[in-house]
Enzyme design. Structure first.
Site, PDB file in Angstrom:
ATOM      1  N   LYS A   2     -14.565   4.553  25.179  1.00 61.07           N
ATOM      2  CA  LYS A   2     -15.158   3.340  25.744  1.00 61.07           C
ATOM      3  C   LYS A   2     -16.548   3.046  25.185  1.00 61.07           C
ATOM      4  O   LYS A   2     -17.040   1.934  25.291  1.00 61.07           O
ATOM      5  CB  LYS A   2     -15.206   3.418  27.264  1.00 61.07           C
ATOM      6  CG  LYS A   2     -15.828   4.677  27.789  1.00 61.07           C
ATOM      7  CD  LYS A   2     -15.197   5.055  29.113  1.00 61.07           C
ATOM      8  CE  LYS A   2     -15.471   6.494  29.434  1.00 61.07           C
ATOM      9  NZ  LYS A   2     -14.456   7.114  30.250  1.00 61.07           N
TER      10      LYS A   2
ATOM     11  N   LYS B  94     -12.139   9.531  18.038  1.00 56.47           N
ATOM     12  CA  LYS B  94     -11.158   9.192  19.075  1.00 56.47           C
ATOM     13  C   LYS B  94     -11.533   7.857  19.723  1.00 56.47           C
ATOM     14  O   LYS B  94     -12.707   7.494  19.773  1.00 56.47           O
ATOM     15  CB  LYS B  94     -11.035  10.318  20.098  1.00 56.47           C
ATOM     16  CG  LYS B  94     -12.201  10.468  21.048  1.00 56.47           C
ATOM     17  CD  LYS B  94     -11.820  11.325  22.245  1.00 56.47           C
ATOM     18  CE  LYS B  94     -12.845  11.099  23.343  1.00 56.47           C
ATOM     19  NZ  LYS B  94     -12.473  11.491  24.655  1.00 56.47           N
TER      20      LYS B  94
ATOM     21  N   LYS C 171     -22.480  15.820  24.020  1.00 50.45           N
ATOM     22  CA  LYS C 171     -23.236  14.914  24.893  1.00 50.45           C
ATOM     23  C   LYS C 171     -24.726  15.218  24.857  1.00 50.45           C
ATOM     24  O   LYS C 171     -25.552  14.314  24.989  1.00 50.45           O
ATOM     25  CB  LYS C 171     -22.701  14.939  26.324  1.00 50.45           C
ATOM     26  CG  LYS C 171     -21.287  14.364  26.399  1.00 50.45           C
ATOM     27  CD  LYS C 171     -21.047  13.425  27.553  1.00 50.45           C
ATOM     28  CE  LYS C 171     -19.787  12.602  27.279  1.00 50.45           C
ATOM     29  NZ  LYS C 171     -19.049  12.157  28.411  1.00 50.45           N
TER      30      LYS C 171
HETATM   31  P1  ATP Z   1     -15.876   8.911  26.601  1.00 49.01           P
HETATM   32  O1  ATP Z   1     -15.889   7.496  26.172  1.00 49.01           O
HETATM   33  O2  ATP Z   1     -17.058   9.330  27.413  1.00 49.01           O
HETATM   34  O3  ATP Z   1     -15.509   9.889  25.504  1.00 49.01           O
HETATM   35  P2  ATP Z   1     -13.162   8.834  27.405  1.00 49.01           P
HETATM   36  O4  ATP Z   1     -12.864   7.431  27.101  1.00 49.01           O
HETATM   37  O5  ATP Z   1     -12.723   9.905  26.467  1.00 49.01           O
HETATM   38  O6  ATP Z   1     -14.706   9.014  27.668  1.00 49.01           O
HETATM   39  P3  ATP Z   1     -12.499  10.388  29.693  1.00 49.01           P
HETATM   40  O7  ATP Z   1     -12.853  10.043  31.078  1.00 49.01           O
HETATM   41  O8  ATP Z   1     -13.270  11.466  29.028  1.00 49.01           O
HETATM   42  O9  ATP Z   1     -12.544   9.081  28.821  1.00 49.01           O
HETATM   43  O10 ATP Z   1     -10.960  10.762  29.575  1.00 49.01           O
HETATM   44  C1  ATP Z   1      -9.972  10.548  30.575  1.00 49.01           C
HETATM   45  C2  ATP Z   1      -8.638  11.093  30.127  1.00 49.01           C
HETATM   46  O11 ATP Z   1      -8.148  10.314  29.030  1.00 49.01           O
HETATM   47  C3  ATP Z   1      -8.698  12.527  29.635  1.00 49.01           C
HETATM   48  O12 ATP Z   1      -7.519  13.218  30.009  1.00 49.01           O
HETATM   49  C4  ATP Z   1      -8.796  12.390  28.159  1.00 49.01           C
HETATM   50  O13 ATP Z   1      -8.329  13.511  27.482  1.00 49.01           O
HETATM   51  C5  ATP Z   1      -7.911  11.159  27.916  1.00 49.01           C
HETATM   52  N1  ATP Z   1      -8.364  10.444  26.730  1.00 49.01           N
HETATM   53  C6  ATP Z   1      -9.568   9.865  26.538  1.00 49.01           C
HETATM   54  N2  ATP Z   1      -9.657   9.293  25.331  1.00 49.01           N
HETATM   55  C7  ATP Z   1      -8.454   9.522  24.728  1.00 49.01           C
HETATM   56  C8  ATP Z   1      -7.900   9.190  23.460  1.00 49.01           C
HETATM   57  N3  ATP Z   1      -8.600   8.496  22.568  1.00 49.01           N
HETATM   58  N4  ATP Z   1      -6.651   9.578  23.175  1.00 49.01           N
HETATM   59  C9  ATP Z   1      -5.912  10.263  24.082  1.00 49.01           C
HETATM   60  N5  ATP Z   1      -6.366  10.621  25.294  1.00 49.01           N
HETATM   61  C10 ATP Z   1      -7.615  10.264  25.637  1.00 49.01           C
END
Ligand code: ATP
Ligand code: LTN
Length: 333
Positions: A200, A197, A115
Site C-alpha cells: 500500500k 512486493k 521498517k
Molecule cells: P505494507 O504496505 O506495510 O508492507 P502490506 O500491504 O504488506 O503492508 P500487511 O498488513 O503487512 O500488508 O499484510 C496483510 C497480509 O497480506 C499478510 O498475510 C501478508 O503476507 C499479505 N500480503 C501483503 N502484501 C502481499 C503481497 N504483495 N502478496 C501476497 N500477500 C501479501
C-alpha cells in the site's frame, strides 16, 4: 461452532486500504477455508501505531476493513471477526511473552530491520517488540494454522519458538501453530516495480480492492513489462519478472496454468495481455467492491459484528490468559 474443527487465525493491519496482494495472498484463502475450520480474523489496529497514523484515518480504515473482510466472503456467522484493540488479552499476554523473548531474536526480524531503516526518526520500542504482540495474537487462540503471506513466515516461526520455550518451562500451555502459506498468490509484486512486493505504500504499483474499474485498467495498462516482442507472454521469473507477476495474477484468478496462458496469448503482445489481466481483476473485485460499499453504509450492522466478534474472541483468549497468569505465578486468589 463444532469443537472438532481445526482452528485458524490471522490478521491484517488497517494501516492502508486493502489491495490485490492482501486479497490473493491472504483474504481469498481465508474465505475459501471458512467451511472446514473454526476461524478468527481481526484488524491488527494496535500493530499499526508502531508507525505514526492519522487517528481519524485509522478509525475509518479499521471499519472499512471489516466491511471488506465480509465482502470478500468472510461470513460473520461462520468466522469470528474483531478488532485487536477490543480484546485486552492481546496486550496482557504480550507483556508476559516479552519476558520470554530474547533481544537477539527480535533483532534478527527482517520486518524490524526493513521498517527501522525506512522510518529512521521513529525507531520506537513497539516496532521492536511488534512480533511479541503478534505471537500473543496467535497463541491466545490456540490455532492449528496461521494463514499468512510469505513475508510473515519469520514472525510465525518466532511465535513457535516462544511457545515452545514457554511450554518447556511450564508444560503444554500453548498449541504450536503452523504457518499456512498458499502457493498461488503468496507473493504478488508491484505493477510499477516488479522486484518489490505489492504494497500500500506504493499506490501506483498497487491495485486497491476499492479502486474503480478505470483506475484498475489504467494501472494494468501501465504495468512494467519488458521490450520482448518475439515471444512476450511466457513465464520466466528471472528475466521477465513483470510478465511473470501478471501471469501469476491471471493464473490465480482464472485457475489456468502458465502453459495454458502462454497458449492463449501465443502470437499476441502486451497490448492484448495487460487489458485481459485487468478485466479478470475487475470482474473479481466488482462484487466485492459493491458489497463493501453497501456494508460501509450500514454502520449499525458493522457495529454489531465487531461487538459480537470481540465477545466471542475474548471468551477464548481469556481462557488462555488465565492459564498463563497461573503458570507464571500471578496470584489469582
Ligand atoms: P505494507 O504496505 O506495510 O508492507 P502490506 O500491504 O504488506 O503492508 P500487511 O498488513 O503487512 O500488508 O499484510 C496483510 C497480509 O497480506 C499478510 O498475510 C501478508 O503476507 C499479505 N500480503 C501483503 N502484501 C502481499 C503481497 N504483495 N502478496 C501476497 N500477500 C501479501
Ligand atoms: N504482522 C502481520 C499482521 C498481524 C498478524 C497477526 C498476522 C498481526 N498479528 C497474527 C497473523 C497473525 C502483518 O503485518 N501482515
Amino acid at each position: 461452532m463444532e469443537e472438532s474443527k481445526k482452528r485458524m487465525l490471522s490478521g491484517i493491519q488497517p494501516s492502508g486500504d486493502l489491495h490485490l496482494g492482501n486479497y490473493l495472498g491472504a483474504i481469498k484463502n481465508w474465505a475459501d477455508r471458512a467451511q472446514d475450520y473454526e476461524c478468527y480474523y481481526f484488524m491488527a489496529d494496535m500493530h499499526t501505531i508502531t508507525v505514526r497514523q492519522e487517528p481519524a484515518e485509522l478509525r475509518r480504515r479499521s471499519l472499512n476493513q471489516l466491511a471488506q473482510y465480509i465482502a470478500c466472503g468472510l461470513d460473520p456467522e461462520k468466522n469470528v471477526l474483531f478488532l485487536q484493540s477490543h480484546v485486552p488479552a492481546h496486550t496482557q499476554l504480550s507483556w508476559v511473552l516479552n519476558c520470554y523473548t530474547m533481544f537477539g531474536e527480535l533483532s534478527r526480524m527482517t520486518q524490524f530491520k526493513d521498517k527501522s531503516s525506512k522510518y529512521k526518526d521513529n525507531i520506537n520500542a513497539g516496532l521492536f517488540t511488534y512480533p511479541v504482540l503478534m505471537a500473543s495474537d496467535i497463541l491466545l487462540y490456540q490455532p492449528d494454522y496461521v494463514p499468512v503471506g510469505e513475508d510473515q513466515k519469520q514472525h510465525v516461526e518466532l511465535t513457535r519458538d516462544i511457545a515452545q520455550r514457554f511450554n518447556s518451562i511450564y508444560g503444554e500451555v500453548f498449541k504450536i501453530p503452523e504457518p499456512l502459506i498458499s502457493k498461488a498468490g503468496a507473493r504478488i509484486y508491484s505493477l510499477s516495480s516488479p522486484g518489490d512486493k505489492m504494497s500500500k505504500s506504493d499506490p501506483n504499483g498497487c491495485v486497491f480492492i476499492m479502486d474503480d474499474d478505470d483506475t484498475i485498467m489504467r494501472k494494468f495498462k501501465k504495468a512494467v513489462t519488458d521490450s520482448d516482442t518475439e515471444n512476450p507472454i511466457r513465464y520466466d521469473k528471472e528475466n521477465k519478472p513483470g510478465v511473470a507477476n501478471l501471469m501469476n495474477i491471471y493464473s490465480t484468478l482464472t485457475g489456468r496454468s502458465f502453459e495454458e496462458i502462454e497458449n492463449e496469448f501465443a502470437g499476441k503482445g502486451y497490448g492484448a495481455f495487460k487489458p485481459a489481466v485487468a478485466e479478470v481483476v475487475i470482474e473479481t473485485l466488482r462484487p466485492v467492491k459493491s458489497e463493501a460499499e453497501r456494508l460501509i453504509k450500514d454502520k449499525a450492522y458493522l457495529d454489531s459484528v465487531y461487538k459480537d466478534g470481540a465477545e466471542r474472541a475474548a471468551y477464548v483468549a481469556n481462557k488462555t490468559l488465565r492459564k498463563v497468569y497461573k503458570k507464571v505465578g500471578f496470584y489469582q486468589g
